[in-house]
Write a protein that holds these residues in place. Structure first.
Motif, PDB file in Angstrom:
ATOM      1  N   HIS A 113      10.063  18.918 -12.590  1.00 15.78           N
ATOM      2  CA  HIS A 113      10.387  17.666 -13.281  1.00 15.78           C
ATOM      3  C   HIS A 113      10.516  16.512 -12.288  1.00 15.78           C
ATOM      4  O   HIS A 113       9.974  15.425 -12.510  1.00 15.78           O
ATOM      5  CB  HIS A 113      11.666  17.814 -14.104  1.00 15.78           C
ATOM      6  N   GLN A 135       7.180  15.397 -11.125  1.00 15.66           N
ATOM      7  CA  GLN A 135       6.481  14.588 -12.129  1.00 15.66           C
ATOM      8  C   GLN A 135       6.984  13.145 -12.119  1.00 15.66           C
ATOM      9  O   GLN A 135       6.197  12.211 -12.286  1.00 15.66           O
ATOM     10  CB  GLN A 135       6.650  15.198 -13.515  1.00 15.66           C
ATOM     11  N   LYS A 151       4.209  10.678 -13.391  1.00 14.69           N
ATOM     12  CA  LYS A 151       3.641  11.372 -14.548  1.00 14.69           C
ATOM     13  C   LYS A 151       4.600  11.392 -15.724  1.00 14.69           C
ATOM     14  O   LYS A 151       4.208  11.678 -16.845  1.00 14.69           O
ATOM     15  CB  LYS A 151       3.282  12.824 -14.182  1.00 14.69           C
ATOM     16  N   THR A 152       5.868  11.117 -15.452  1.00  8.65           N
ATOM     17  CA  THR A 152       6.872  11.089 -16.518  1.00  8.65           C
ATOM     18  C   THR A 152       7.856   9.955 -16.265  1.00  8.65           C
ATOM     19  O   THR A 152       7.978   9.458 -15.148  1.00  8.65           O
ATOM     20  CB  THR A 152       7.599  12.447 -16.633  1.00  8.65           C
TER      21      THR A 152
END
Length: 103
Positions: free
Chosen positions: A40, A43, A48-49
């Motif tokens: 996470h 990312q 990406k998040t």
């Protein structure tokens, strides 16, 4: 609508360059400290998040900042990205009578 030409910096980039590099933190070490998975955090760092409110709270505690800092950075990025593809909102006009409400 306020449109800036430069893409706002993603919070992940700030985490990388303003915190991880000066503190010599690895992704694994920071993820463990924040209580999130390495995947996470990776990312987030690779844009990406997005930063969630919970992640903003974790970052604010770890870096002695405010959650608002992280959420505002994310908000600015999200709005900029939405403005780059205006097809979804350009045909929306003010509701009849709305100008009287804002007086």
């Amino acid at each position: 609508m306020h449109t800036t030409t430069r893409k706002p910096t993603h919070p992940g980039e700030i985490i990388k360059y303003d915190y991880m590099e000066p503190l010599s933190l690895t992704v694994t070490a920071l993820a463990a400290h924040l209580g999130v998975s390495r995947k996470h955090l990776s990312q987030v760092l690779h844009e990406k998040t997005s930063i969630s409110p919970v992640m903003a709270l974790r970052l604010s505690r770890a870096f002695n900042t405010t959650p608002d800092l992280w959420l505002n950075l994310q908000r600015k990025r999200d709005l900029w990205e939405a403005e780059q593809n205006p097809a979804g909102f350009l045909d929306v006009t003010p509701l009849p009578g709305i100008s009287e409400l804002s007086k």
